[in-house]
Design a protein around this motif. Structure first.
Motif, PDB file in Angstrom:
ATOM      1  N   ALA A  78       0.679  -1.336  -0.069  1.00 27.60           N
ATOM      2  CA  ALA A  78       0.065   0.141  -0.010  1.00 27.60           C
ATOM      3  C   ALA A  78       0.914   1.274   0.094  1.00 27.60           C
ATOM      4  O   ALA A  78       0.646   2.220  -0.583  1.00 27.60           O
ATOM      5  N   TRP A  79       1.966   1.253   0.603  1.00 27.77           N
ATOM      6  CA  TRP A  79       2.893   2.394   0.769  1.00 27.77           C
ATOM      7  C   TRP A  79       3.536   2.604  -0.538  1.00 27.77           C
ATOM      8  O   TRP A  79       3.730   3.633  -1.063  1.00 27.77           O
ATOM      9  N   ASP A  81       2.669   1.377  -3.877  1.00 24.60           N
ATOM     10  CA  ASP A  81       2.036   1.562  -4.862  1.00 24.60           C
ATOM     11  C   ASP A  81       0.504   2.019  -4.716  1.00 24.60           C
ATOM     12  O   ASP A  81      -0.365   2.324  -5.521  1.00 24.60           O
ATOM     13  N   GLY A  82       0.102   2.454  -3.366  1.00 27.34           N
ATOM     14  CA  GLY A  82      -1.082   3.262  -3.342  1.00 27.34           C
ATOM     15  C   GLY A  82      -2.313   2.462  -3.622  1.00 27.34           C
ATOM     16  O   GLY A  82      -2.369   1.440  -3.260  1.00 27.34           O
ATOM     17  N   ARG A  83      -3.180   2.986  -4.440  1.00 29.79           N
ATOM     18  CA  ARG A  83      -4.588   2.335  -4.727  1.00 29.79           C
ATOM     19  C   ARG A  83      -4.414   1.030  -5.389  1.00 29.79           C
ATOM     20  O   ARG A  83      -5.120   0.177  -5.354  1.00 29.79           O
ATOM     21  N   SER A  84      -2.910   0.945  -6.251  1.00 31.82           N
ATOM     22  CA  SER A  84      -3.054  -0.101  -7.028  1.00 31.82           C
ATOM     23  C   SER A  84      -2.396  -1.232  -6.181  1.00 31.82           C
ATOM     24  O   SER A  84      -1.578  -2.323  -6.958  1.00 31.82           O
ATOM     25  N   TRP A  85      -2.280  -1.154  -5.001  1.00 32.11           N
ATOM     26  CA  TRP A  85      -1.606  -2.488  -4.243  1.00 32.11           C
ATOM     27  C   TRP A  85      -2.193  -3.992  -4.443  1.00 32.11           C
ATOM     28  O   TRP A  85      -1.135  -4.756  -4.244  1.00 32.11           O
ATOM     29  N   ARG A  86      -3.242  -3.793  -4.645  1.00 35.69           N
ATOM     30  CA  ARG A  86      -4.028  -5.299  -4.955  1.00 35.69           C
ATOM     31  C   ARG A  86      -3.372  -5.837  -6.222  1.00 35.69           C
ATOM     32  O   ARG A  86      -3.004  -7.107  -6.188  1.00 35.69           O
ATOM     33  N   ASN A  87      -2.918  -5.074  -7.201  1.00 36.58           N
ATOM     34  CA  ASN A  87      -2.530  -5.619  -8.420  1.00 36.58           C
ATOM     35  C   ASN A  87      -0.974  -5.802  -8.154  1.00 36.58           C
ATOM     36  O   ASN A  87      -0.548  -6.910  -8.555  1.00 36.58           O
ATOM     37  N   ASP A  92      -6.028  -8.689  -7.285  1.00 33.76           N
ATOM     38  CA  ASP A  92      -6.742  -8.280  -8.345  1.00 33.76           C
ATOM     39  C   ASP A  92      -6.230  -8.650  -9.500  1.00 33.76           C
ATOM     40  O   ASP A  92      -4.901  -8.397  -9.626  1.00 33.76           O
TER      41      ASP A  92
END
Length: 244
Positions: A78-79, A81-87, A92
């Protein structure tokens, strides 16, 4: 390239070491406070808490290690990649699924037989015992046994897959092709399971590690890896503990 591979190995050690230290500290301080013991007493003055309490503490360390490992990986993703941490962690799917559902189901159904056969073979080759006289510790209460099962079948597979087929796979894939990434993550996974018993366990895990990497590549998701890892652990437990 060599420096990148060394960096991946160092990353695995860093995550595992940090999670272990956090778990040890939490259990040492928390369990001592609950027992009314000063956690900062020198070893020579510490009272003996009993074999059952020690067994519970050891189990708590194992469980918290996986919890802290997963938390560290999720926080780092999360730190970075921010909002794309799931990818980043393949929670995701960023790419189309390249594996049909029926093929995935076939792998899940056939895997326990293949894995148990391979583990038995490697045990014979290395002269180690597999499933011979193995029993759960009588010091574990029913609640502790349930917690241990959750640790082996759910927590450990989820945390280890977040590390190996999540973060490490993502970093390796940035500089390596698919097959090399699968091989590198498999070798690191096996190396992380080296114990005082030698190479028997790492070698027994190599087919599982390669299959998990292939699933991560073909499906683009981490969930099939977690499912196969947990299912494999459950099958081994059932085989080893089955009365007979």
């Amino acid at each position: 390239m060599a420096l990148h591979l060394l960096g991946l190995a160092a990353l695995v050690l860093l995550y595992l070491g940090a999670a272990s230290l956090m778990a040890l500290a939490a259990v040492r301080v928390g369990a001592d406070l609950l027992a009314g013991i000063d956690p900062f007493l020198p070893p020579s003055r510490r009272p003996f808490v009993g074999a059952m309490a020690l067994a519970r503490r050891e189990l708590a360390v194992d469980i918290l290690r996986q919890v802290f490992l997963a938390a560290l990986l999720l926080a780092t993703a999360a730190w970075r990649d921010g909002r794309s941490w799931r990818n980043r962690l393949a929670l995701d799917r960023a790419e189309p699924n390249g594996m049909r559902a029926r093929n995935l189901l076939l792998v899940l159904l056939l895997w326990p037989v293949l894995h148990i056969a391979w583990v038995s073979l490697t045990a014979d080759l290395f002269g180690t015992s597999f499933g011979q006289g193995t029993r759960l510790s009588p010091l574990l209460t029913p609640g502790a046994v349930a917690a241990w099962l959750a640790y082996v079948v759910v927590l450990a597979p989820a945390a280890e897959e977040l590390l190996m087929r999540g973060e490490v796979f993502c970093r390796a894939r940035a500089v390596l092709g698919p097959l090399a990434t699968i091989l590198v993550t498999a070798l690191l996974f096996c190396a992380a399971h080296v114990t005082g018993w030698g190479l028997a366990r790492p070698v027994s895990l190599l087919p599982l590690a390669l299959t998990l990497g292939a699933l991560r590549w073909r499906t683009g998701r981490l969930w099939p890896c977690i499912a196969l890892h947990g299912w494999s652990n459950l099958a081994l437990i059932a085989y080893v503990l089955w009365p007979g």
